[in-house]
Design a protein around this motif. Structure first.
Motif, PDB file in Angstrom:
ATOM      1  N   ALA A  67       1.094  -1.465  -0.332  1.00  0.00           N
ATOM      2  CA  ALA A  67      -0.192   0.146  -0.531  1.00  0.00           C
ATOM      3  C   ALA A  67       0.840   1.178   0.088  1.00  0.00           C
ATOM      4  CB  ALA A  67      -0.776   0.031   1.250  1.00  0.00           C
ATOM      5  N   GLY A 125       0.796   4.178  -2.577  1.00  0.00           N
ATOM      6  CA  GLY A 125       0.408   5.291  -1.783  1.00  0.00           C
ATOM      7  C   GLY A 125       1.644   6.340  -2.447  1.00  0.00           C
ATOM      8  N   MET A 162       0.013   9.291  -4.847  1.00  0.00           N
ATOM      9  CA  MET A 162      -1.469   8.794  -4.176  1.00  0.00           C
ATOM     10  C   MET A 162      -1.590   8.798  -3.086  1.00  0.00           C
ATOM     11  SD  MET A 162      -3.879   6.909  -6.152  1.00  0.00           S
ATOM     12  CE  MET A 162      -3.371   6.098  -7.129  1.00  0.00           C
ATOM     13  N   ASN A 163      -1.079   8.825  -2.122  1.00  0.00           N
ATOM     14  CA  ASN A 163      -1.061   9.111  -0.969  1.00  0.00           C
ATOM     15  C   ASN A 163      -2.194   9.707  -0.284  1.00  0.00           C
ATOM     16  OD1 ASN A 163       0.333  10.647   2.147  1.00  0.00           O
ATOM     17  ND2 ASN A 163      -0.746   8.336   2.441  1.00  0.00           N
ATOM     18  N   SER A 174      -5.362   9.728  -2.287  1.00  0.00           N
ATOM     19  CA  SER A 174      -5.891   8.567  -1.429  1.00  0.00           C
ATOM     20  C   SER A 174      -6.643   9.427   0.407  1.00  0.00           C
ATOM     21  CB  SER A 174      -5.781   7.886  -0.698  1.00  0.00           C
ATOM     22  OG  SER A 174      -4.187   7.707   0.502  1.00  0.00           O
ATOM     23  N   SER A 175      -5.589  10.325   1.084  1.00  0.00           N
ATOM     24  CA  SER A 175      -6.023  10.900   2.714  1.00  0.00           C
ATOM     25  C   SER A 175      -7.471  11.763   2.314  1.00  0.00           C
ATOM     26  CB  SER A 175      -4.764  11.679   3.050  1.00  0.00           C
ATOM     27  OG  SER A 175      -4.046  10.467   3.279  1.00  0.00           O
ATOM     28  N   SER A 224      -5.577   5.015   4.679  1.00  0.00           N
ATOM     29  CA  SER A 224      -6.037   5.905   3.687  1.00  0.00           C
ATOM     30  C   SER A 224      -5.688   4.749   2.046  1.00  0.00           C
ATOM     31  CB  SER A 224      -5.938   7.162   3.110  1.00  0.00           C
ATOM     32  OG  SER A 224      -4.560   7.594   2.718  1.00  0.00           O
ATOM     33  N   ASP A 225      -4.426   4.376   1.822  1.00  0.00           N
ATOM     34  CA  ASP A 225      -3.567   4.188   0.521  1.00  0.00           C
ATOM     35  C   ASP A 225      -3.617   2.248   0.279  1.00  0.00           C
ATOM     36  OD1 ASP A 225      -2.534   5.754  -0.875  1.00  0.00           O
ATOM     37  OD2 ASP A 225      -0.499   5.636   0.897  1.00  0.00           O
ATOM     38  N   GLN A 226      -4.321   1.911   2.015  1.00  0.00           N
ATOM     39  CA  GLN A 226      -4.983   0.349   1.539  1.00  0.00           C
ATOM     40  C   GLN A 226      -6.802   0.556   1.276  1.00  0.00           C
ATOM     41  OE1 GLN A 226      -3.762  -0.714   5.960  1.00  0.00           O
ATOM     42  NE2 GLN A 226      -2.758  -2.303   5.433  1.00  0.00           N
ATOM     43  N   LEU A 257      -6.769   1.243  -2.639  1.00  0.00           N
ATOM     44  CA  LEU A 257      -6.582   0.529  -3.538  1.00  0.00           C
ATOM     45  C   LEU A 257      -7.414  -0.922  -3.315  1.00  0.00           C
ATOM     46  CD1 LEU A 257      -4.688  -1.068  -5.611  1.00  0.00           C
ATOM     47  CD2 LEU A 257      -2.714  -1.675  -3.741  1.00  0.00           C
ATOM     48  N   ILE A 275       4.414  12.793   0.794  1.00  0.00           N
ATOM     49  CA  ILE A 275       3.971  11.627   1.896  1.00  0.00           C
ATOM     50  C   ILE A 275       5.066  12.060   3.465  1.00  0.00           C
ATOM     51  CG2 ILE A 275       5.026   9.433   2.294  1.00  0.00           C
ATOM     52  CD1 ILE A 275       5.081   8.943  -0.921  1.00  0.00           C
TER      53      ILE A 275
END
Length: 604
Positions: A76, A80, A93-94, A97-98, A115-117, A120, A291
């Motif tokens: 993940a 991210g 992407m992190n 996603s957040s 959030s990444d998990q 995805l 990140i």
């Protein structure tokens, strides 16, 4: 010429030996010497901290099944780190996603999934996620309209058996009504529609932009579910096949626990991005910094540090008023050192945000609140050399401001600047004028403290000297704040001329900035009227004048229409309710302190 003479006057106020500012510094020194080591009779400070926690409802069987199919934290994190384009800005992407999880779910995580998990898993198992209660619904009236469960609602609940969107008929009625006539429930319905639409775009892979178009003059990146007819056939096939392949491998890995294949496909996607990024939008250093910034939660930890250290220092200061013990002195020094460390950590967060965004981090309401907290603690550190209680109060206040900045209705995301904000005057104007709010906040707290001493302390020379000492520091803080506020207002006029071709247009923000300058000018010049030269009037007005700051900063931005408006939110209505209650209590405190202080006032 007028500005030049005003600037000369400001400078002279700080440097001339016979200026009021220098005289106040001398008075403060004399007052502290006169007070000596006398212990105070009593002191009572009431600083309520209102914190509301949320308890999420237990997930149903579908949600539990999703949590059992968890992408590993390591993969993940690789997902991210993937560069994406969203809202015209490059980000990992992190960050994306957040933002979407906070928007949809109003939380930083979904159960045990970060959030990444979450994102995805949503991409890999979209059909399952339509049955998961993930979309937040906070308005009771909206829930009653559609018979929705409390807390969180699955995406599938918003469609009937024939696939029709249940919110559409009422939304059409709401959108045909003027914005000012919409009820709170109708505004929440619009927000709910936005959350459902974001979920729809994610399920259909229309967000975010993952694949750059090498020939696009606007350097647009496209999502896998977008119309890819702009691409050459081989690129279009690569995007469709590769992302589907990647999600397929993720699904297989959820079963067998081997993540080598998804890692390899993710590397191919990254290689494609680097090869087709003709505009060099990918900045690996900035992406990695972002990140780290997301993971560090700098302002959340700073809030906690300020609240704990400020409260402990306040307790130590109160004990020092009753007892002279060496360990209390060393404890105060240790707590002060801790505050300095948290302050440096706070600055680090602001510096990281500046580096990531590419502009000074005070362009929106969230960033401005973070900056005000910093300026407040800075003011406390400056005047804390003269009075430790000032540092304790400022630190606590800084923590409260960061607490407000972290509420759900605040938007912490980093945005691209609108054209009018792309000016160096943003940095100078906002930095100066918002720093003034920090010094005015210190004066507000000192005023409350002095009024409390007048009410809850017995009359004695020691109490009188303590009130005089804090009143002098209050006066010094007000003078610094007034200089900054006035200078910042003039800098804003220069920026307005550059942006809109006029120095002053009586915009609500400009008008209330002027009102604030006038209000604090009156407070700082009260000593010139003999019958008003007493601590009670001065401290009470230093507290009441802060209402003009709140109106300038919050009221204008959220409740009045103008060039500086952010738009009203339900959260802000609640905040102003608390503010109104606070000032009612201030009025009661003012009356009680007036009754207690008559006849024993010392001029300042």
């Amino acid at each position: 010429t007028g500005y030049l003479f005003l600037l000369i006057g400001f400078i002279a106020m700080f440097v001339m030996p016979n200026s009021r500012f220098r005289k106040l510094l001398i008075q403060l020194k004399d007052t502290r010497e006169q007070a000596g080591r006398m212990a105070m009779i009593s002191i009572l400070l009431l600083l309520p901290a209102l914190c509301k926690g949320q308890v999420s409802a237990s997930p149903d069987n579908v949600a539990e099944a999703v949590e059992q199919s968890v992408v590993t934290v390591e993969h993940a994190a690789r997902f991210g780190a993937l560069p994406v384009q969203f809202r015209g800005r490059m980000m990992p992407m992190n960050t994306f996603s957040s933002e979407v999880l906070r928007k949809i779910h109003k939380e930083q995580s979904f159960g045990s999934l970060n959030s990444d998990q979450f994102l995805l898993s949503l991409f890999a198992l979209p059909r399952m996620w339509t049955e998961v209660p993930v979309i937040a619904v906070s308005n009771e009236q909206v829930r009653m309209w559609y018979n929705l469960p409390e807390g969180y609602v699955p995406y599938a609940y918003f469609f009937d058996e024939e696939g029709h969107y249940r919110l559409l008929p009422r939304l059409q009625e709401v959108y045909h009504r003027p914005a000012g006539e919409r009820s709170a429930a109708e505004k929440e319905l619009i927000n709910l529609d936005e959350r459902v639409n974001i979920m729809y775009l994610l399920i259909n892979q229309n967000l975010p932009g993952i694949f750059p178009h090498s020939g696009d003059p606007g350097h647009t990146w496209y999502a896998p579910g977008d119309d890819l007819s702009h691409f050459q056939e081989k690129d279009s096939l690569f995007i469709n096949q590769t992302f589907s392949w990647y999600l397929s491998e993720v699904t297989h890995s959820l079963r067998n626990g081997d993540w080598d294949k998804p890692d390899q496909v993710l590397e191919q996607i990254t290689a494609y991005q680097l090869e087709n990024d003709r505009a060099s939008l990918i900045n690996s250093n900035k992406l990695q910094a972002e990140i780290r910034y997301n993971a560090m939660n700098i302002f959340g930890w700073s809030k906690l540090g300020y609240l704990i250290l400020g409260a402990l220092l306040l307790v130590v200061v109160i004990l020092q008023l009753f007892y002279e013990r060496p360990w209390l002195h060393y404890t105060a020094l240790a707590l002060t050192a801790g505050i300095v460390l948290v302050f440096i950590y706070h600055i680090t967060g602001m510096g990281l945000r500046w580096y990531i965004a590419g502009y000074a981090p005070w362009s929106n309401s969230y960033e401005t609140m973070v900056y005000i907290a910093w300026a407040t603690v800075l003011a406390g550190l400056i005047f804390g050399q003269k009075s430790t209680i000032t540092l304790a109060l400022a630190t606590l206040f800084g923590g409260v401001i960061l607490f407000v900045s972290g509420l759900n209705w605040m938007d912490p995301q980093i945005n691209t600047l609108v054209p009018v904000l792309k000016s160096p005057w943003l940095m100078f104007h906002v930095a100066v004028i918002v720093a003034a709010y920090g010094f005015f906040g210190i004066s507000f707290l000192l005023g409350i403290t002095n009024l409390s001493l007048m009410v809850f302390s017995k009359k004695s020379p020691l109490v009188a000297y303590r009130i005089k000492e804090l009143s002098i520091i209050n006066n010094l803080s007000l003078m610094v704040g007034l200089v900054l506020m006035t200078t910042g207002t003039f800098l804003g006029a220069i920026w307005a001329n550059e942006s809109w071709g006029r120095y002053w247009g009586w915009d609500p923000k400009e008008t209330w900035a002027l009102i604030t300058v006038v209000a604090y000018t009156i407070v700082t010049h009260l000593h010139m009227v003999k019958k008003w030269n007493n601590p009670w009037i001065f401290n009470l007005l230093s507290v009441l004048a802060f209402s003009s700051v709140l109106m300038t900063f919050l009221g204008v931005n959220y409740f009045l229409s103008g060039m500086h408006s952010y738009g009203q939110t339900d959260g802000m209505a609640g905040v102003f309710t608390y503010i109104a209650v606070a000032f009612v209590l201030v009025g009661i405190l003012g009356i009680l302190s007036w009754r207690k202080s008559r006849g024993g006032l010392i001029k300042i």
